[in-house]
Design an enzyme around this catalytic site. Structure first.
Site, mmCIF file in Angstrom:
data_model
loop_
_atom_site.group_PDB
_atom_site.id
_atom_site.type_symbol
_atom_site.label_atom_id
_atom_site.label_comp_id
_atom_site.label_asym_id
_atom_site.label_seq_id
_atom_site.Cartn_x
_atom_site.Cartn_y
_atom_site.Cartn_z
ATOM 1 N N HIS A 28 20.167 -3.031 38.398
ATOM 2 C CA HIS A 28 19.551 -1.988 38.431
ATOM 3 C C HIS A 28 18.308 -0.771 37.940
ATOM 4 O O HIS A 28 17.855 -1.175 37.916
ATOM 5 C CB HIS A 28 20.027 -1.349 39.975
ATOM 6 C CG HIS A 28 21.064 -1.960 40.527
ATOM 7 N ND1 HIS A 28 22.575 -2.362 41.190
ATOM 8 C CD2 HIS A 28 20.199 -2.806 41.787
ATOM 9 C CE1 HIS A 28 22.603 -2.946 42.435
ATOM 10 N NE2 HIS A 28 21.670 -3.593 42.706
ATOM 11 N N GLN A 55 21.935 -8.835 57.310
ATOM 12 C CA GLN A 55 21.630 -9.965 55.637
ATOM 13 C C GLN A 55 23.537 -10.632 55.913
ATOM 14 O O GLN A 55 23.612 -11.009 54.641
ATOM 15 C CB GLN A 55 21.499 -10.211 54.766
ATOM 16 C CG GLN A 55 21.708 -8.745 54.140
ATOM 17 C CD GLN A 55 20.784 -8.566 52.368
ATOM 18 O OE1 GLN A 55 19.542 -7.866 53.405
ATOM 19 N NE2 GLN A 55 20.618 -9.170 51.665
ATOM 20 N N LYS A 147 19.087 -12.483 39.266
ATOM 21 C CA LYS A 147 19.769 -13.126 39.753
ATOM 22 C C LYS A 147 19.578 -13.870 41.020
ATOM 23 O O LYS A 147 19.891 -15.241 41.400
ATOM 24 C CB LYS A 147 20.756 -12.271 39.589
ATOM 25 C CG LYS A 147 22.482 -12.703 39.536
ATOM 26 C CD LYS A 147 23.409 -11.866 39.653
ATOM 27 C CE LYS A 147 23.519 -10.507 41.087
ATOM 28 N NZ LYS A 147 24.121 -11.680 42.700
HETATM 29 O O1 PAF Z 1 19.143 -8.481 46.893
HETATM 30 C C1 PAF Z 1 19.690 -7.445 47.570
HETATM 31 O O2 PAF Z 1 19.983 -6.553 47.158
HETATM 32 C C2 PAF Z 1 19.368 -7.363 48.955
HETATM 33 O O3 PAF Z 1 19.848 -8.576 49.647
HETATM 34 C C3 PAF Z 1 17.676 -6.347 49.320
HETATM 35 C C4 PAF Z 1 16.572 -7.137 48.671
HETATM 36 C C5 PAF Z 1 17.882 -4.988 49.017
HETATM 37 C C6 PAF Z 1 17.908 -6.045 50.904
HETATM 38 O O4 PAF Z 1 18.553 -5.948 51.494
#
Ligand code: PAF
Length: 280
Positions: A28, A55, A147
């Site tokens: 990150h 998700q 990734k």
């Molecule tokens: O890759 C992620 O961490 C998530 O899928 C994202 C893009 C923040 C969406 O919730």
């Protein structure tokens, strides 16, 4: 969030968004540094930290997903992030009182395979939340990690299709010394699983070796899959979810693997599911 973003827009200050689900690691932080290079010292960086329930499938790891807001905030401060947007579920999905959240965003071509096939509701949640994050932060740039290769492509397709004026960039995967791609989920691995988790990256390297050791740098997909599956079977903690070879732009699978074909795989270690990918 949107009020602030509109103020930035009026003042002509570009925003770069780094969407995350928190539990930030070096992967990150490399996205944040890439955002800074893109937006410059005059621009501002917004990091969103939001574990998006939409998700995650019913049997997936929503409740056990690592959370560490305090450390994340300290890390963002260290990296010179200008604003962290960490909304609650209520703010994201019940933002119009008295009205259901009944609108979603679905990409229906390249999101069908691999992650989309293995996690049927996943990309609908990703495109919906990322679209909402774009509307809330009004970024000129957004940075995603390589990734999640398919995710980045799906989001780029969504932004193009829906005329969202954001430039998507994809920053390289950051790896541990043994090649394991950094991921918030790695902390769930037991020591023996952590040792064996290098098999994902190893498989990509093995595929490259096999392909380039072949005459004409061409190999049949069935043969290559068989070889890689055998390689993975040597690790008793690893359970292959999928292994695909495809065109990096169309995501169509290929029968003959050549240089430039993209490879992606997902492997379970117990309940922890890891993914990786690479260009052959
Ligand atoms: O890759 C992620 O961490 C998530 O899928 C994202 C893009 C923040 C969406 O919730």
């Amino acid at each position: 969030m949107q009020k602030w973003a509109l103020e930035m827009k009026r003042a002509g200050i570009p925003v770069a968004l780094v969407p995350t689900m928190g539990a930030l690691h070096q992967g990150h932080y490399s996205l944040i540094r890439s955002a800074r290079r893109t937006v410059g010292e005059q621009g501002v960086i917004v990091v969103s930290i939001y574990i998006n329930p939409m998700q995650f499938g019913a049997c997936e790891d929503l409740t056990s997903y690592p959370r560490n807001l305090k450390e994340d905030l300290a890390g963002c401060r260290r990296e010179g992030v200008d604003l962290v947007f960490a909304p609650r579920d209520k703010a994201m999905y019940a933002n119009c009182p008295g009205q259901a959240h009944s609108t979603v965003v679905i990409e229906s071509d390249i999101s069908r395979t691999m992650e989309g096939a293995s996690r049927p509701e996943h990309f609908k949640g990703v495109t919906t939340v990322v679209c909402k994050l774009f509307m809330l932060t009004l970024p000129e740039f957004a940075v995603f990690g390589a990734k999640d290769y398919q995710q980045a492509a799906v989001i780029r397709r969504m932004a193009g299709n829906l005329n969202i004026p954001v430039k998507i960039s994809v920053a390289p995967t950051v790896r541990e010394k043994d090649g394991l791609a950094m991921s918030s989920r790695n902390i769930h691995l037991k020591p023996i699983q952590r040792q064996q988790a290098k098999v994902l990256h190893e498989s990509i390297q093995e595929a490259r070796k096999l392909l380039h050791g072949h005459q004409k740098h061409e190999i049949n997909v069935r043969q290559l899959k068989k070889n890689i599956e055998k390689h993975i079977q040597r690790y008793d903690e690893a359970r292959l979810d999928y292994l695909e070879f495809f065109d990096p732009n169309t995501f169509k699978t290929r029968n003959m693997i050549r240089t430039g074909t993209h490879m992606a795989l997902a492997v379970y270690f117990g309940k922890t599911r890891l993914i990786d990918n690479g260009r052959l």
